[in-house]
Every structure is written in C-alpha cells, then in structure tokens.
Design a protein around this motif. Sequence first.
Motif, PDB file in Angstrom:
ATOM      1  N   UNK A 168       0.844  -1.190   0.000  1.00  0.00           N
ATOM      2  CA  UNK A 168       0.000   0.000   0.000  1.00  0.00           C
ATOM      3  C   UNK A 168       0.880   1.242   0.000  1.00  0.00           C
ATOM      4  N   UNK A 169       0.957   1.889  -1.162  1.00  0.00           N
ATOM      5  CA  UNK A 169       1.731   3.125  -1.274  1.00  0.00           C
ATOM      6  C   UNK A 169       0.813   4.309  -1.557  1.00  0.00           C
ATOM      7  N   UNK A 170      -0.447   4.188  -1.146  1.00  0.00           N
ATOM      8  CA  UNK A 170      -1.412   5.246  -1.429  1.00  0.00           C
ATOM      9  C   UNK A 170      -1.166   6.459  -0.530  1.00  0.00           C
ATOM     10  N   UNK A 171      -1.476   7.601  -1.047  1.00  0.00           N
ATOM     11  CA  UNK A 171      -1.333   8.839  -0.280  1.00  0.00           C
ATOM     12  C   UNK A 171      -2.305   8.837   0.900  1.00  0.00           C
ATOM     13  N   UNK A 172      -3.501   8.275   0.687  1.00  0.00           N
ATOM     14  CA  UNK A 172      -4.489   8.196   1.765  1.00  0.00           C
ATOM     15  C   UNK A 172      -3.905   7.465   2.975  1.00  0.00           C
ATOM     16  N   UNK A 173      -3.263   6.333   2.748  1.00  0.00           N
ATOM     17  CA  UNK A 173      -2.679   5.556   3.849  1.00  0.00           C
ATOM     18  C   UNK A 173      -1.525   6.309   4.497  1.00  0.00           C
ATOM     19  N   UNK A 174      -0.707   6.969   3.687  1.00  0.00           N
ATOM     20  CA  UNK A 174       0.407   7.742   4.237  1.00  0.00           C
ATOM     21  C   UNK A 174      -0.107   8.884   5.121  1.00  0.00           C
ATOM     22  N   UNK A 175      -1.176   9.536   4.695  1.00  0.00           N
ATOM     23  CA  UNK A 175      -1.771  10.603   5.500  1.00  0.00           C
ATOM     24  C   UNK A 175      -2.355  10.052   6.804  1.00  0.00           C
ATOM     25  N   UNK A 176      -2.983   8.893   6.725  1.00  0.00           N
ATOM     26  CA  UNK A 176      -3.536   8.271   7.929  1.00  0.00           C
ATOM     27  C   UNK A 176      -2.421   7.936   8.921  1.00  0.00           C
ATOM     28  N   UNK A 177      -1.313   7.422   8.409  1.00  0.00           N
ATOM     29  CA  UNK A 177      -0.177   7.091   9.285  1.00  0.00           C
ATOM     30  C   UNK A 177       0.403   8.346   9.935  1.00  0.00           C
ATOM     31  N   UNK A 178       0.504   9.417   9.143  1.00  0.00           N
ATOM     32  CA  UNK A 178       1.006  10.676   9.703  1.00  0.00           C
ATOM     33  C   UNK A 178       0.077  11.192  10.787  1.00  0.00           C
ATOM     34  N   UNK A 179      -1.220  11.100  10.526  1.00  0.00           N
ATOM     35  CA  UNK A 179      -2.211  11.549  11.489  1.00  0.00           C
ATOM     36  C   UNK A 179      -2.101  10.744  12.795  1.00  0.00           C
ATOM     37  N   UNK A 180      -1.925   9.448  12.677  1.00  0.00           N
ATOM     38  CA  UNK A 180      -1.761   8.609  13.876  1.00  0.00           C
ATOM     39  C   UNK A 180      -0.469   8.958  14.626  1.00  0.00           C
ATOM     40  N   UNK A 181       0.590   9.231  13.877  1.00  0.00           N
ATOM     41  CA  UNK A 181       1.870   9.581  14.501  1.00  0.00           C
ATOM     42  C   UNK A 181       1.749  10.899  15.258  1.00  0.00           C
ATOM     43  N   UNK A 182       1.022  11.839  14.679  1.00  0.00           N
ATOM     44  CA  UNK A 182       0.842  13.157  15.325  1.00  0.00           C
ATOM     45  C   UNK A 182       0.019  12.986  16.599  1.00  0.00           C
ATOM     46  N   UNK A 183      -1.011  12.187  16.547  1.00  0.00           N
ATOM     47  CA  UNK A 183      -1.859  11.947  17.726  1.00  0.00           C
ATOM     48  C   UNK A 183      -1.054  11.272  18.839  1.00  0.00           C
ATOM     49  N   UNK A 184      -0.172  10.349  18.428  1.00  0.00           N
ATOM     50  CA  UNK A 184       0.596   9.602  19.409  1.00  0.00           C
ATOM     51  C   UNK A 184       1.724  10.411  20.015  1.00  0.00           C
ATOM     52  N   UNK A 185       2.118  11.520  19.385  1.00  0.00           N
ATOM     53  CA  UNK A 185       3.260  12.308  19.877  1.00  0.00           C
ATOM     54  C   UNK A 185       2.892  13.228  21.002  1.00  0.00           C
TER      55      UNK A 185
END
Length: 185
Positions: A168-185
């Motif tokens: 999965x190299x979709x931009x949607x998934x990359x944005x979701x991962x970034x969003x999760x990383x920001x929430x977790x920080x």
Amino acid sequence: MAAQSGPVSGIAERYANALFDLADERKALDEVAEDLRSLKRMLDDSADLRKLVRSPVVKSEDQARAIEAVADRAGLSQLTRNFIGVVAKNRRLFAIEGMIAGYLQILARRRGEITAEVTAAKPLSDAQMAALQDSLRQVVAGKVSVDLTVDPSLLGGLVVKVGSRLFDSSIRTKLQRMQQAIRGA
C-alpha cells in the motif's frame, strides 16, 4: 475451484465454470475475458448498474432487458450476452461480480498466471500499466495478470494485492499514518 477462498460463491463458481467451458469449447477465452473486464469496469463505475443487478425488487424481465441493453451498447460478444441473459433469467445477476472474478481466476490458473489486484487513484496509462506489470513480474517471478480498479479516494499511489501480500503506497494511507503519529506524539 472448490477449495478456493475469496469473492466467488458457490453459485458464482458454477456459472463461472460453465462460461469458461463454453468459451474454451468455442475458442473464445480471451474475447469473453475482455467482455467480462469491460462489464466489471461498468459495474465499478456505475452505482445505478450495481443497484440494478443486486436488487431483488426489480423484476427479472426488467433486469434482463436492462442488462441486455448495457451489453449491446458495450459491444459484448454474443456468447457473453447470451450468458448474461441466462444469468438474468435465472435471477442470479446479484452474483455477476463473483462470476466475473471466478472466470478470470480460472483463466489465470489455466495460463499459470498470478492475478494482482491493483487499486489506483486514477486510470493508468499503457506505459504505467506495462511498467507495473514488469515490476510485478520481477516480484512474483512469473506471469502476472493485473486486475485494475480505480478508487479516487486513494488520492494517489497504488494498493497492490498479490496472493496474501499487500503493498500500500497510497497517499491516503500515508496521511492516515502521519495523522496517527501526530496523535501519538
């Protein structure tokens, strides 16, 4: 095909096998495969067509007439049109997507191909499709058939499923991962 898992139900499997046998007998395997891919694209692109084939409320005669008109307009072969007519008459249009998948799986297995399910944000050009097939051929070390679906919600990139492997190299998934990383920080 009996031991297979996936989107092909028992009904779809039986119809897919019957169509495959007929197409093989008439030396029309590729023609029918292309017809079915076209029909799949039409189903993917039209919510109204999906509703028509899945609705138990629409009379079988109305479904048959509507799907015959779609098949005529799409220029599908006589064998494919006859098959779709029988499916409609027997009130089995709800399983047509499974029948299409089943037929294409049988054909791929016969040819020793592995099917890669690819989802892209927009249609791929011929050059992009060729590059994708070359890359997949190297990964699986064999013949690869690409089943392409377009999903604009991906925003960009690709989602590729080959067997049990998912890339999965979709931009949607990359944005979701970034969003999760920001929430977790």
